[in-house]
Design a protein around this motif. Structure first.
Motif, mmCIF file in Angstrom:
data_model
loop_
_atom_site.group_PDB
_atom_site.id
_atom_site.type_symbol
_atom_site.label_atom_id
_atom_site.label_comp_id
_atom_site.label_asym_id
_atom_site.label_seq_id
_atom_site.Cartn_x
_atom_site.Cartn_y
_atom_site.Cartn_z
ATOM 1 N N SER A 19 0.611 -1.196 -0.357
ATOM 2 C CA SER A 19 0.063 -0.286 -0.247
ATOM 3 C C SER A 19 0.786 1.349 -0.039
ATOM 4 C CB SER A 19 -0.864 -0.088 1.383
ATOM 5 O OG SER A 19 -1.575 -0.945 0.857
ATOM 6 N N ASP A 59 -5.974 -0.756 -4.846
ATOM 7 C CA ASP A 59 -5.132 -1.698 -3.550
ATOM 8 C C ASP A 59 -6.350 -2.396 -2.819
ATOM 9 O OD1 ASP A 59 -3.932 -2.183 -1.067
ATOM 10 O OD2 ASP A 59 -3.841 0.177 -0.759
ATOM 11 N N GLU A 60 -6.305 -3.559 -3.212
ATOM 12 C CA GLU A 60 -7.079 -4.904 -2.766
ATOM 13 C C GLU A 60 -8.363 -4.580 -3.289
ATOM 14 O OE1 GLU A 60 -5.962 -7.296 0.772
ATOM 15 O OE2 GLU A 60 -3.563 -5.768 0.929
HETATM 16 MG MG LIG Z 1 -2.266 -2.485 2.359
#
Ligand SMILES: [Mg+2]
Ligand SMILES: Nc1ncnc2c1ncn2[C@@H]1O[C@H](COP(=O)(O)OP(=O)(O)OP(=O)(O)O)[C@@H](O)[C@H]1O
Ligand SMILES: Nc1ncnc2c1ncn2[C@@H]1O[C@H](COP(=O)(O)OP(=O)(O)OP(=O)(O)O)[C@@H](O)[C@H]1O
Ligand SMILES: [Mg+2]
Lengths: 312, 280, 292, 280, 292
Positions: free
Chosen positions: C72, C184-185
């Protein structure tokens, strides 16, 4: 006849000989424990009476009239004080107010429900001024000072020590309660006893009145010492205390049973007339649903304890 | 139906005995019935207490007397003003003080929530005066603002301010930074960020504060009106109580209570209108 | 392939308006010798170190790595939220200075604005840049159709399921015509089946709208299914330990997961990830054991 | 450091210029400094206003006069009671009313949160009297309970009750049913469920209510003490204001404010002690 | 196999005290012709229908199915929170009447009590049944060691990571010596790597403590890796569409996922699940499309 276990005395936040009685411990001499409770106004005293929370108390003529008309269970038994210049109508000196008529259109203050409220309306009526022409507002004496300093009001009928603050800040005394008394509108505070208590302990009531009479005598005979007592009791400077004393009239006990005051049992004096007048005023104000006749009010005054105390 | 039982709740519902036909049950849910019953019981107790004079009628007049006082005040008036005039005078003061407090307190609170420095300046001031009883401030306020409506509005304003400021502050300080991040990465500048993200994100918290504040402000009404008022519900009650007019006092209390509940309802509606997304 | 379209009632996407067509050659992302640190003074800790990554315009790159390895952080640096301690960060040769509309972001929890309708959420970016509500809404409608949610434009986000919310999030990011899409995911919070649906949907969208994608995930299969390349990161500090090309032809159907090529890459990633994860866990556990 | 900026915050911190050496910065954080500065400025303004008589000294006595009033009241007393006696009298009333309200309001609120039926009975009663100003109730209460401490405690009790009940109710109603489910599947019976799950789960919400309630109760102090008190901070202020003893009034306001802040602090400590898990 | 032990610093578990040894033959679970419905009157909807399941004592059964198919509902029925509309629900021949300590439950979000320390959380069940704090704490310590968290007994749950919380949740459920352990997507909220670690840890624990397990998941690989059997459910209403035996020998290492047997079962499950999921999605989407 036994003695009560204790006595609760409600006293008012003003200057009279009862403060002397309290300071000298004259009631305590009877051996019964005394509880003193201070009340901010006759209205609060009436509430305490209705809740049966005091044995003795003191009220001015408007709350007493109110209480009597609403059948509160108490009787007036002696004169606490007659109100003189301690309560006065002060007006702004630079507003050129020569008569009460000049107050028309001006803003004036009085604490509603108090003796001065009653006198203010009475004075206006007597001077032929329609009370609604004056913008009369409900202010406590301290708030009246604040409003006065801001020049929000041009006249105020209040009492010492706050009256002096108005006088010192561009005010002048226009009319005093003492002058109104001479014109037939006496105002006073009367000491009362609860009916139940009086029925149970009549001797105690006599002793109570006797002690109050001693206080009045002390006030009359020792003015200097009294000033100190009052100043201490009310946390006031001695000057204020002295001025307040001068504005208040103590009636020696023997005089109290004359026709100008309580009168005698069976022949109640002028107090009953004041009550009737006050009741009429309150009724006109829409603040009392009904008015009794003079006898009805006279029944709320019982000078018999005082006569006993005086040994007559 | 308790939370402790919720785990079994949905299925158990089916098993509840049905005493009333469906249509009636819909119109008269059990809770409404109970509420009505409570009100009726209290009323009956009052009537009995007054009827048998369990309590001094000076202080607990009969329902009839209170109703008469209501009619009298509504048609003839009390001390020169009709009931609705008293009501309007009070509502005007409450709403003026409250609105002013909203105008000052909400932006102030938001700025306090955003900047620790601003918070450090104002927080102690608010924390200091918040515990002060409005009655204790009142002579000072008369001195500053006089005997007109200004001083009454000021007392109400001062009462309304702390809950508004504090909750706006919390709302602003707890805006989810992910929304801010999202908006920035979508190209929002500071002004747009404030208007489109910050303000709406704070709104629910601010609304809650507005509700608490209005409720509190209302309880200060009498204290605000005991100075130099000539009309107003609070003053009417205060004045009548000085003259032992129990019927007017009780009637005034009822009017106050119902008005208070109505204001609360209105602010709930406002909340719904301002934050519609929370009520879908 | 038609299954997913039907299932989430996606009409075949309308042909993209010409101005929407991807500018060829735009969206090159270059990270060189990137280091990122958090904290101050003694507490300063380097989280990402010597990170080199070149992403071609239109390429789909997946980043894999154990929890806490700095994935991240890298994404946030590209987005402009975290400054680099050292190194180079460029999009199409321009140094990244701060957040901007040229890099669209999609987060794990859909960070849709709860106070805006689905349409207004998607219109947010265009509105910020053009200032015109009607233009913004028109663009937003195009992109809502693209993700198959045209019928839900008046809903609030809270009225949608998790998968639908993520699709709106993707539409919102795309509506800005970003050069690079940073994810991000995005499907981390979805259940396995919804996740599979979303992967297919994302590939469909990307097929229309070939923007550069940097996609972070924990899930090896997801990374391989989606990416042109899979980059595996190590922990403490985050570096690249493997950069694997995924030579599986597109369009890809879910069944490719059983193909040999897929399984081979999976094996490779698995080995890297597992050793990194064990290291990271041991590290974490030791750090967390209380003094008592 | 604003929320709007948080997204960039951690990294930016490093870039902040450091004007003070590290040790001083730790002892005197910027916000503390600002707070102290605010207080100093306000004090200076007060001193100037009094010194140059911008405001009538009747209403704004000088800091020196207020300090003298403090010393006088603390050593000689006001109206027969020393300052600490006034303080104790007031604290006793506040805490008595508040404690009673806790004892009644918290269980009542919990039961209301658990049972819609109980809620249906009590909710309208509380909603009805909540908006009523304490001053408006005072005539009635003096009548019922007399002029002793009972009536004062009752007014404070009534003020304290609604926030306590309402927040306990919300706390009880919003206990996560998953905890209940977990406890049941671990074999807890109803009593155990209540003691081990239900009560601790409600505690944070109840604590918040307790804080709000104490703050509100405190603002009702003067209203509670204006009838026939012989000691008490509220009464002292009220009595002194009748005689325009500005120094006593202002001194009393300071004592009230500081005591109020101290009570708030105490209840925060209690909160920490009761719900330690929230402060780790 | 040793990797995971080291990574999460699990000492080799202490030998179970004899009273802790699983009672052989206990924990048989029988569901016969089970139907469950929610709602009342016109709103009544059958969620699970004609559900038959026999679980042997000590068997590990995984239930797979699309979102909303009724997996949790079945589990809740076994736990005693939801009554059956029809059919039979028995543990060891005793009809299930309501919730009880003989069926331990582990939820998706670890529902640890935030106000209790880790030790007190695990001691909760024993304390409820024995009433003795010291006995309960002793049992709790045994089980905390079992899940490798003995060092954390004084912590509050909020001070642990998600994976650690789930391990505490498992210890808490086991500390009651349940006949059946019911797990509702216990690892659904964890990231892929933590999830893999937790799966291994669970198998280790289960190897010591052979209780019957009913394990619900969305994740096909998870189901195969863990289970002796995988049961696949259909949606609307939930029924069993497949019941697949997993003949992969134990102990299983994570690498089994690349084995032929594993991939074969995965293919089979995938086919079932995918068709069910597409059906379920279509249903959901249609239901959700607004009238407007
Ligand atoms: Mg992360
Ligand atoms: N704002 C911050 N301040 C200080 N340290 C931070 C901050 N953000 C992240 N970190 C630390 O930096 C490291 C990398 O964090 P990052 O969020 O990039 O990891 P990640 O790979 O995205 O992990 P996950 O898979 O759990 O999302 C972690 O050790 C984290 O604790
Ligand atoms: N308390 C309830 N009242 C009414 N309907 C419910 C209730 N709980 C669940 N349902 C419905 O029953 C169906 C099955 O729900 P359930 O939670 O068992 O599904 P699931 O398979 O566990 O789904 P997921 O994978 O999303 O957890 C769903 O359609 C759901 O909406
Ligand atoms: Mg479920």
């Amino acid at each position: 006849q036994q003695k009560p276990e204790g006595i609760t005395i409600g006293y008012l936040n003003l200057v009279n000989a009862q403060l002397v009685t309290k300071a000298l411990g004259l009631h305590e001499k009877s051996g019964v424990p005394i509880k003193w409770v201070k009340f901010g106004s006759g209205g609060d005293m009436n509430r305490a009476v209705a809740a049966n929370q005091v044995d003795f108390g003191g009220v001015g003529n408007p709350p007493f009239t109110l209480g009597a008309t609403r059948a509160l269970p108490y009787k007036g038994i002696f004169v606490l004080n007659m109100l003189g210049p301690v309560e006065s109508l002060a007006v702004r000196s630079d507003k050129n107010i020569k008569s009460l008529k000049d107050l028309a259109g001006k803003t004036a203050a009085a604490p509603f429900g108090s003796t001065t409220h009653y006198l203010f309306i009475a004075a206006l009526k007597e001077a032929g001024v329609n009370p609604t022409d004056v913008k009369l507002i409900d202010l406590s004496p301290s708030d009246a000072v604040a409003a006065w300093l801001r020049k929000d009001i041009d006249a105020a009928w209040i009492w010492e020590p706050n009256l002096d603050k108005i006088v010192k800040n561009g005010g002048e005394i226009f009319l005093t309660s003492g002058e109104m008394a001479k014109r037939g509108y006496p105002t006073w505070d009367v000491g009362v006893v609860m009916n139940d208590f009086a029925a149970k302990y009549p001797d105690q009531v006599v002793a109570y009145v006797k002690a109050e009479c001693q206080g009045i005598d002390y006030w009359l005979k020792h003015p200097k010492e009294t000033v100190d007592i009052i100043a201490k009791e009310l946390s006031l400077p001695p000057e204020d205390a002295e001025r307040m004393m001068k504005g208040t009239t103590m009636v020696p006990c023997p005089e109290q049973i004359t026709k100008d005051y309580l009168g005698t049992p069976g022949q109640i004096g002028q107090f009953a007339d004041t009550m009737l007048a006050t009741a009429t005023f309150l009724k006109d104000q829409g603040r009392l649903p009904s008015v009794m006749d003079r006898a009805g009010y006279a029944a709320f005054i019982n000078p018999s304890y005082l006569t006993k105390a005086l040994g007559k | 139906m308790s939370v402790v039982e919720t785990a079994r709740e949905p299925a158990q519902r089916a098993a509840r005995p049905r005493l009333l036909p469906a249509r009636l049950r819909a119109a008269l849910p059990r809770t409404r019935l109970l509420t009505a019953l409570t009100a009726a019981t209290l009323f009956a107790l009052w009537w009995l207490a007054a009827h048998y004079a369990w309590v001094n009628p000076l202080f607990l007049p009969s329902p009839k007397a209170v109703w008469d006082a209501f009619v009298r005040t509504a048609t003839v008036g009390y001390q020169g003003s009709l009931l609705h005039e008293h009501l309007i005078a009070s509502l005007y003061r409450v709403l003026a003080g409250y609105t002013l407090a909203c105008l000052v307190g909400i932006p102030l609170g938001i700025v306090m929530g955003l900047s620790r420095d601003v918070k450090a300046v104002f927080d102690p001031v608010i924390e200091f005066y918040r515990p002060l009883p409005p009655l204790a401030l009142y002579t000072l306020i008369v001195m500053w603002l006089g005997i007109g409506d200004a001083s009454k509005v000021a007392i109400l304003f001062l009462a309304a301010l702390p809950p508004l400021t504090i909750s706006s502050m919390h709302a602003a300080a707890s805006v989810d930074p992910r929304y801010v991040k999202a908006a920035k990465s979508l190209g929002a500048n500071s002004r747009q960020l404030f208007r489109h993200v910050f303000l709406p994100a704070c709104l629910p918290g601010i609304c809650t504060g507005m509700r608490i504040s209005l409720g509190f402000t209302y309880t200060v009404l009498v204290a605000a009106e005991i100075v130099a008022a000539t009309a107003g519900l609070g003053w009417m009650i205060w004045d009548a109580s000085k003259f032992l007019l129990g019927d007017i006092v009780i009637m005034g209390l009822f009017v106050l209570a119902f008005t208070g509940m109505a204001l609360d309802f209105l602010i709930r509606l406002t909340e719904r209108a301002l934050t519609p997304w929370r009520f879908r | 392939m038609s299954g997913i379209r039907e299932a989430i009632s996606m009409a075949p996407p309308p042909p993209l308006p010409t101005h929407l067509a991807p500018a060829p050659g735009r969206g090159r992302l270059q990270l060189k010798d990137l280091s990122i640190a958090y904290g101050e003074g003694a507490a300063r800790r380097t989280v990402v170190e010597r990170f080199d990554l070149d992403v071609e315009p239109g390429e789909f790159v997946c980043v894999l790595g154990p929890s806490g390895c700095g994935k991240s952080t890298v994404l946030n640096a590209v987005a402009g939220f975290v400054p680099a301690a050292r190194g180079l960060l460029e999009v199409d040769g321009e140094t990244i200075q701060g957040p901007g509309a040229d890099r669209g972001m999609v987060f794990q929890q859909a960070t849709l604005f709860p106070w805006k309708s689905v349409l207004d959420n998607v219109a947010f970016g265009p509105l910020m840049s053009t200032g015109s509500t009607s233009t913004a809404e028109q663009t937003a409608r195009t992109f809502l159709s693209l993700v198959g949610l045209a019928a839900f434009e008046k809903h609030y986000p809270s009225e949608l399921s998790g998968g639908m919310q993520q699709r709106v999030g993707i539409a919102r990011a795309l509506a800005n015509y970003p050069r690079v899409l940073l994810m991000d995911e995005p499907f981390g919070a979805l259940d396995a089946q919804t996740r599979a649906m979303m992967q297919e949907a994302l590939l469909n969208i990307w097929a229309e709208f070939r923007t550069t994608v940097l996609f972070i995930t924990h899930d090896i299969e997801e990374a391989i299914f989606l990416g042109d390349r899979v980059v595996v990161m190590s922990a403490n500090p985050g570096r690249i330990v493997a950069d694997i090309r995924v030579d599986i032809p597109r369009p890809r159907a879910p069944e490719v997961q059983f193909s040999e090529a897929f399984v081979a890459i999976k094996r490779e990633c698995f080995a890297h990830i597992r050793s990194e994860t064990l290291k990271a866990f041991a590290h974490q556990q030791n750090a967390a054991v209380p003094a008592a």
